[in-house]
Design a protein around this motif. Structure first.
Motif, mmCIF file in Angstrom:
data_model
loop_
_atom_site.group_PDB
_atom_site.id
_atom_site.type_symbol
_atom_site.label_atom_id
_atom_site.label_comp_id
_atom_site.label_asym_id
_atom_site.label_seq_id
_atom_site.Cartn_x
_atom_site.Cartn_y
_atom_site.Cartn_z
ATOM 1 N N TRP A 172 21.013 5.198 0.338
ATOM 2 C CA TRP A 172 22.271 6.216 0.346
ATOM 3 C C TRP A 172 21.746 7.437 -0.233
ATOM 4 C CZ3 TRP A 172 25.740 6.978 -4.665
ATOM 5 C CH2 TRP A 172 26.920 7.668 -4.323
ATOM 6 N N GLU A 173 22.135 8.493 0.568
ATOM 7 C CA GLU A 173 21.341 9.761 0.363
ATOM 8 C C GLU A 173 21.643 10.472 -0.898
ATOM 9 O OE1 GLU A 173 23.078 8.633 3.119
ATOM 10 O OE2 GLU A 173 24.822 9.944 3.283
ATOM 11 N N ARG A 174 23.072 9.989 -1.297
ATOM 12 C CA ARG A 174 23.283 10.608 -2.460
ATOM 13 C C ARG A 174 22.936 10.025 -3.786
ATOM 14 N NH1 ARG A 174 23.884 14.228 0.315
ATOM 15 N NH2 ARG A 174 25.014 14.551 1.837
ATOM 16 N N PHE A 196 20.339 -2.169 3.784
ATOM 17 C CA PHE A 196 21.600 -1.564 4.608
ATOM 18 C C PHE A 196 20.953 0.047 4.900
ATOM 19 C CE2 PHE A 196 25.048 -4.764 4.481
ATOM 20 C CZ PHE A 196 24.338 -5.652 3.763
ATOM 21 N N VAL A 197 21.585 0.146 6.135
ATOM 22 C CA VAL A 197 21.324 1.786 6.379
ATOM 23 C C VAL A 197 22.466 2.271 7.229
ATOM 24 C CG1 VAL A 197 20.024 3.444 7.798
ATOM 25 C CG2 VAL A 197 18.626 1.739 6.519
ATOM 26 N N GLY A 198 23.224 3.281 6.945
ATOM 27 C CA GLY A 198 24.386 3.600 7.354
ATOM 28 C C GLY A 198 24.335 4.404 8.678
ATOM 29 N N PRO A 199 25.692 4.871 9.212
ATOM 30 C CA PRO A 199 25.284 5.599 10.539
ATOM 31 C C PRO A 199 25.382 6.927 10.569
ATOM 32 C CG PRO A 199 27.858 5.102 9.639
ATOM 33 C CD PRO A 199 26.794 4.620 8.611
ATOM 34 N N GLU A 200 25.406 7.450 11.441
ATOM 35 C CA GLU A 200 25.307 9.171 11.545
ATOM 36 C C GLU A 200 25.932 9.763 10.404
ATOM 37 O OE1 GLU A 200 25.909 10.241 15.577
ATOM 38 O OE2 GLU A 200 23.864 10.592 15.966
ATOM 39 N N GLY A 201 27.198 9.416 10.331
ATOM 40 C CA GLY A 201 28.020 10.128 9.329
ATOM 41 C C GLY A 201 27.904 9.667 7.968
ATOM 42 N N SER A 220 17.356 5.869 -3.094
ATOM 43 C CA SER A 220 17.428 7.186 -2.394
ATOM 44 C C SER A 220 15.855 7.007 -1.681
ATOM 45 C CB SER A 220 17.106 8.255 -3.315
ATOM 46 O OG SER A 220 16.488 9.519 -2.769
ATOM 47 N N LEU A 221 15.825 7.599 -0.361
ATOM 48 C CA LEU A 221 14.750 7.682 0.271
ATOM 49 C C LEU A 221 13.964 8.987 0.215
ATOM 50 C CD1 LEU A 221 15.589 5.580 3.397
ATOM 51 C CD2 LEU A 221 13.757 5.111 1.952
ATOM 52 N N GLY A 222 14.430 9.919 -0.795
ATOM 53 C CA GLY A 222 13.983 11.210 -1.124
ATOM 54 C C GLY A 222 14.991 12.474 -0.779
ATOM 55 N N ARG A 224 15.048 14.705 1.513
ATOM 56 C CA ARG A 224 15.279 15.104 2.857
ATOM 57 C C ARG A 224 16.294 13.914 3.470
ATOM 58 N NH1 ARG A 224 10.747 15.298 1.112
ATOM 59 N NH2 ARG A 224 10.310 13.426 1.432
ATOM 60 N N ILE A 225 17.229 14.249 4.381
ATOM 61 C CA ILE A 225 18.152 13.567 4.878
ATOM 62 C C ILE A 225 17.573 13.140 6.539
ATOM 63 C CG2 ILE A 225 20.414 13.450 5.917
ATOM 64 C CD1 ILE A 225 20.627 13.684 3.010
ATOM 65 N N LEU A 226 17.483 11.779 6.352
ATOM 66 C CA LEU A 226 16.773 11.137 7.608
ATOM 67 C C LEU A 226 18.088 10.900 8.586
ATOM 68 C CD1 LEU A 226 14.585 8.986 5.565
ATOM 69 C CD2 LEU A 226 13.836 11.071 6.685
ATOM 70 N N ALA A 228 19.724 8.148 11.054
ATOM 71 C CA ALA A 228 19.789 6.659 10.425
ATOM 72 C C ALA A 228 18.692 5.613 11.322
ATOM 73 C CB ALA A 228 21.239 6.270 11.045
HETATM 74 N N1 SAH Z 1 25.683 12.202 7.551
HETATM 75 C C1 SAH Z 1 24.985 11.820 6.260
HETATM 76 C C2 SAH Z 1 23.559 11.386 6.198
HETATM 77 C C3 SAH Z 1 23.553 10.138 6.792
HETATM 78 S S1 SAH Z 1 22.012 9.847 7.307
HETATM 79 C C4 SAH Z 1 25.115 13.236 5.555
HETATM 80 O O1 SAH Z 1 24.907 14.254 6.184
HETATM 81 O O2 SAH Z 1 25.117 13.270 4.273
HETATM 82 C C5 SAH Z 1 22.116 7.942 8.005
HETATM 83 C C6 SAH Z 1 21.867 6.712 7.106
HETATM 84 O O3 SAH Z 1 20.549 7.112 6.631
HETATM 85 C C7 SAH Z 1 22.521 7.231 5.497
HETATM 86 O O4 SAH Z 1 23.649 6.339 5.465
HETATM 87 C C8 SAH Z 1 21.371 6.179 4.721
HETATM 88 O O5 SAH Z 1 21.593 4.836 4.723
HETATM 89 C C9 SAH Z 1 20.229 6.572 5.389
HETATM 90 N N2 SAH Z 1 19.554 7.773 4.704
HETATM 91 C C10 SAH Z 1 19.046 9.010 5.378
HETATM 92 N N3 SAH Z 1 18.416 9.913 4.648
HETATM 93 C C11 SAH Z 1 18.411 9.113 3.428
HETATM 94 C C12 SAH Z 1 18.109 9.545 2.043
HETATM 95 N N4 SAH Z 1 17.367 10.762 1.887
HETATM 96 N N5 SAH Z 1 17.877 8.676 1.066
HETATM 97 C C13 SAH Z 1 18.623 7.365 1.246
HETATM 98 N N6 SAH Z 1 19.132 7.051 2.407
HETATM 99 C C14 SAH Z 1 19.222 7.895 3.559
#
Ligand code: SAH
Length: 250
Positions: A172-174, A196-201, A220-222, A224-226, A228
């Motif tokens: 979870w990126e948050r 568990f890894v989420g969709p694009e949104g 958290s994976l750090g 940066r937003i990765l 999916a």
């Molecule tokens: N659209 C969302 C990002 C989704 S990224 C936004 O803009 O906030 C897609 C998925 O990848 C997320 O649901 C999560 O499971 C994973 N993911 C991506 N970056 C991540 C991070 N920095 N930490 C944890 N999970 C991450």
């Protein structure tokens, strides 16, 4: 030279001989142009591999004698199940292919609030295609087993299943407290894990809360937003790194 590897059904191996099923025979004879005397590896899908010297090769029938058998060294000690939310076509396939190379044992396509609606969910044809991608990636990467690719299921059902099966993590990126190192350090070294890894949104807040309530650990994976399709294989790789599965072959 590369020795070609083929996952074969159990009935293809009998009495010290291997007969390739029709589709693989075609591939061996027509595409790879193998000849009598060439060797292949036939994998029983259960972690055992057989070295086979071919003695008959034509496009209808390819067969040979087993010259050696052993347990495949390609399988990780930790069993990782990747619950990956559905993604537009090739992105989901990348996650399957890369996840297989990395060592995922089992994939579960996930329907979530923001994952693609109906049209792109798992049709039978698609499941077949996904399973072929996993098989080919498993052959190429010298896995001993083909990872399972299951039918898509809803988020709530998947969380129930995973929470009842042992350790479960959700990216979870948050997440502001727990990093991936801490989350993995909390597990027994080679214990199976569901991720568990989420969709694009991304996941919606209610999904994250439901997962937490069921005992799934957010991480958290750090900063940066990765994408999916990056996050799934990455988290699988980190889980296998933590279990000592990213080391040279014994
Ligand atoms: N659209 C969302 C990002 C989704 S990224 C936004 O803009 O906030 C897609 C998925 O990848 C997320 O649901 C999560 O499971 C994973 N993911 C991506 N970056 C991540 C991070 N920095 N930490 C944890 N999970 C991450």
């Amino acid at each position: 030279v590369t020795v070609h590897r083929f996952f074969v059904p159990p009935e293809a191996i009998a009495a010290g001989r291997v007969v390739l099923p029709a589709d693989l025979a075609q591939q061996a004879a027509r595409v790879l142009r193998l000849r009598p005397g060439d060797e292949i590896v036939a994998l029983d899908g259960d972690g055992v591999e057989h070295r086979v010297r071919l003695d008959r090769v034509d496009s209808r029938r390819v067969e040979g004698a087993v010259v050696a058998s052993g347990v495949s060294r390609g399988e990780p000690g930790r069993r990782v199940t990747l619950y990956q939310a559905l993604l537009p076509r090739e992105r989901f396939e990348w996650a399957l292919q890369k996840g297989t190379e990395i060592g995922v044992a089992r994939f579960v396509p996930l329907q979530t609030a923001r994952a693609l609606p109906g049209r792109d969910s798992a049709s039978p044809g698609k499941l077949e295609r996904w399973r072929r991608i996993a098989r080919e990636a498993a052959e190429q990467s010298e896995r001993g087993r083909v990872p399972a690719v299951e039918e898509a299921r809803g988020f709530a059902e998947a969380v129930r299943e995973a929470a009842g099966a042992g350790a479960a993590l959700i990216a979870w990126e948050r997440e502001a407290e727990r990093g991936v190192a801490e989350a993995l350090a909390g597990l027994q070294r080679t214990a199976p894990v569901s991720i568990f890894v989420g969709p694009e949104g991304g996941f919606v807040q209610a999904e994250v809360e439901a997962a937490r309530a069921a005992g799934v650990v957010t991480l958290s994976l750090g900063p940066r937003i990765l994408r999916a399709e990056t996050a799934g294989p990455l988290l699988a790789a980190l889980a296998l790194f933590a279990s000592g599965d990213m080391e040279p072959r014994p």
